[in-house]
Design an enzyme around this catalytic site. Structure first.
Site, PDB file in Angstrom:
ATOM      1  N   GLY A 215      38.758  26.157  16.223  1.00  0.00           N
ATOM      2  CA  GLY A 215      37.432  25.813  15.719  1.00  0.00           C
ATOM      3  C   GLY A 215      37.197  26.097  14.253  1.00  0.00           C
ATOM      4  N   GLN A 216      37.949  27.015  13.672  1.00  0.00           N
ATOM      5  CA  GLN A 216      37.686  27.441  12.296  1.00  0.00           C
ATOM      6  C   GLN A 216      37.932  26.324  11.286  1.00  0.00           C
ATOM      7  OE1 GLN A 216      39.925  30.910  11.182  1.00  0.00           O
ATOM      8  NE2 GLN A 216      38.743  31.289   9.328  1.00  0.00           N
TER       9      GLN A 216
ATOM     10  N   LYS B 221      36.284  36.015   7.328  1.00  0.00           N
ATOM     11  CA  LYS B 221      36.121  35.364   8.629  1.00  0.00           C
ATOM     12  C   LYS B 221      37.267  35.685   9.577  1.00  0.00           C
ATOM     13  CE  LYS B 221      33.419  31.489   6.793  1.00  0.00           C
ATOM     14  NZ  LYS B 221      33.388  30.026   6.540  1.00  0.00           N
ATOM     15  N   MET B 222      38.497  35.682   9.051  1.00  0.00           N
ATOM     16  CA  MET B 222      39.636  35.947   9.924  1.00  0.00           C
ATOM     17  C   MET B 222      39.631  37.394  10.395  1.00  0.00           C
ATOM     18  SD  MET B 222      42.628  33.629   8.167  1.00  0.00           S
ATOM     19  CE  MET B 222      43.681  33.561   9.600  1.00  0.00           C
TER      20      MET B 222
ATOM     21  N   GLY C 229      41.027  43.630   5.216  1.00  0.00           N
ATOM     22  CA  GLY C 229      40.246  42.446   4.892  1.00  0.00           C
ATOM     23  C   GLY C 229      38.946  42.476   5.675  1.00  0.00           C
ATOM     24  N   ALA C 230      37.957  41.719   5.206  1.00  0.00           N
ATOM     25  CA  ALA C 230      36.661  41.708   5.896  1.00  0.00           C
ATOM     26  C   ALA C 230      36.045  40.311   5.900  1.00  0.00           C
ATOM     27  CB  ALA C 230      35.709  42.715   5.251  1.00  0.00           C
TER      28      ALA C 230
ATOM     29  N   THR D  77      44.147  25.847   3.338  1.00  0.00           N
ATOM     30  CA  THR D  77      43.975  26.899   4.339  1.00  0.00           C
ATOM     31  C   THR D  77      45.312  27.618   4.489  1.00  0.00           C
ATOM     32  OG1 THR D  77      44.709  25.683   6.313  1.00  0.00           O
ATOM     33  CG2 THR D  77      42.448  25.284   5.557  1.00  0.00           C
ATOM     34  N   CYS D  78      45.357  28.592   5.407  1.00  0.00           N
ATOM     35  CA  CYS D  78      46.614  29.324   5.585  1.00  0.00           C
ATOM     36  C   CYS D  78      47.704  28.441   6.164  1.00  0.00           C
ATOM     37  CB  CYS D  78      46.415  30.553   6.466  1.00  0.00           C
ATOM     38  SG  CYS D  78      45.897  30.171   8.155  1.00  0.00           S
TER      39      CYS D  78
END
Length: 436
Positions: free
Chosen positions: A115-116, A192-193, A189-190, A49-50
């Site tokens: 939550g992500q 989830k974030m 960007g498009a 993840t990030c």
């Protein structure tokens, strides 16, 4: 067999190190296969993840297995071992199990209770299953971690009002400009974030948002998700979309810019943007992608903030949830104990299987000798009866010890019983050392 996790996170490494170890989702299967070719690694699952890269392992030898994983990370990142190693952590068995539980519950996130991460753990599990890089052990561990994460969210209030990385970025932007309603905001960007960015921008009062994305239909789809709510009282809100080809002029015209694409290299740099900057009011760039979307050469030209800059914002939101985190810890300890019981039962199953195999080999050998002494005519006539007799004797002798071993709930008592069986019957050891 030993469970381990090797990796790094926002707690151990800055973004410039983390981005070199970011593994795109489409590459996790190939990377897992590469790791699977190592001599001591049996099962592999990758969580990228990030804020973290963590490789979960089941290895035949803890020291050798973790060294193989560490060397892979050095080779993958192209960062010299002496520089990378201080940023990496290694956790073994119970510590590794608890760590994944904490990660899934959002207790190890930059934003406490985020939550992500639960969805990201679920996706890591799914990708490992698809690449066939995990077996029975990690499959159960990830299932148990997902149960733990869901329990924490339903049985505590830690997720109530919990911010994500996206909302922390919007909050930081609000601190910088005070009133988002007067600012043109652009989201690059498009995914989830980006969805969360738009959601939180609208919640904080933004009225003019442009979504830039490589896929225009996907950007349009994201914009459409929020337009119905605009009809319910959010008059004057404008959400526009545009292709990546329009990114530079749109960014130059914006006050706030948020980037969250999965691009493997920066998509915005000084040479691109500088010719378009004509006003005294420069855009602020909030780069929440890892690897970073904004080149470091822009830092001297315009204000640039990355995920590590969000920590000050996050700290303000942490204290109110620390008590909730303590409540969540009790849930996690119960789930860890449940997994430990399952894991120990695997040892018992292996010991029972080895014992049965050894006794069956002895039974078959002795039966063959007895039948040969009885003569072929007698043996052929009564073999079935004698076979059933010997099997029945073996089963009755083994029944009580096997039942008692399986029923033993005390992990240490069960381990001692298995050690005794393995010593007395000269069986190969199947025990996992929890402290190793």
């Amino acid at each position: 067999m030993h469970i381990a996790v090797v990796g790094l996170s926002h707690k151990t490494a800055p973004v410039e190190v983390r981005e070199k170890l970011s593994i795109p989702e489409l590459q996790t299967g190939r990377v897992a296969q590469q790791l699977g070719s190592c001599a001591h690694l049996e099962e592999i699952a990758i969580l990228s993840t990030c804020n973290r890269l963590e490789i979960y392992l089941i290895t035949t030898e803890a020291g050798q297995g973790t060294r193989e994983a560490l060397q892979f990370l050095v080779d993958y990142s192209k960062i010299p071992a002496a520089i990378l190693r201080p940023h990496l952590f290694v956790l073994l068995h119970q510590d590794a199990v608890m760590h994944l539980m904490r990660v899934a519950a959002g207790l190890d996130s930059l934003v406490l209770g985020e939550g992500q991460i639960l969805a990201q753990v679920k996706q890591a599990h799914k990708l490992a299953q698809q690449s066939s890089s995990i077996g029975r052990g990690l499959n159960q561990l990830f299932k148990q971690a997902l149960v733990a994460g869901k329990r924490v969210r339903t049985e505590t209030s830690i997720g109530t009002g919990a911010v994500s990385i996206s909302s922390a970025a919007v909050e930081l932007a609000q601190i910088k400009v005070h009133n988002l309603a007067h600012c043109r905001a652009t989201v690059v960007g498009a995914g989830k974030m980006a969805h969360l960015l738009v959601k939180h921008l609208l919640a904080k009062g933004a009225t003019h948002i442009t979504i830039i994305n490589r896929s225009l239909p996907k950007a349009q789809e994201l914009a459409d998700q929020f337009r119905p709510s605009q009809a319910n009282g959010k008059h004057g809100v404008v959400i526009q979309v545009g292709p990546m080809e329009e990114m530079i002029p749109v960014v130059a015209e914006s006050r706030l810019v948020f980037t969250s694409t999965a691009a493997p290299a920066p998509i915005l740099n000084r040479a691109q943007l500088e010719p378009f900057l004509h006003s005294q009011r420069l855009p602020m760039l909030f780069d929440i992608a890892v690897p970073r979307n904004v080149d470091t050469d822009l830092q001297d030209l315009v204000p640039v903030f990355n995920v590590d800059d969000l920590k000050a914002v996050v700290v303000q939101n942490q204290e109110s949830r620390r008590q909730m985190a303590q409540e969540a810890q009790g849930i996690l300890e119960a789930e860890v104990a449940s997994f430990e019981s399952w894991w120990s039962a695997l040892d018992a199953t292996a010991t029972i299987s080895s014992l049965r195999e050894k006794v069956e080999t002895i039974r078959a050998q002795e039966l063959e000798k007895a039948l040969s002494r009885l003569g072929s005519e007698f043996a052929e006539k009564h073999q079935e009866v004698i076979e059933a007799l010997t099997r029945g004797i073996v089963n009755k002798i083994l029944h009580d010890p096997m039942v008692q071993l399986r029923a033993q709930q005390d992990v240490e008592a069960r381990r001692q019983a298995m050690q005794t069986l393995e010593m007395l019957f000269n069986l190969p050891s199947s025990l996992v050392n929890p402290s190793s």
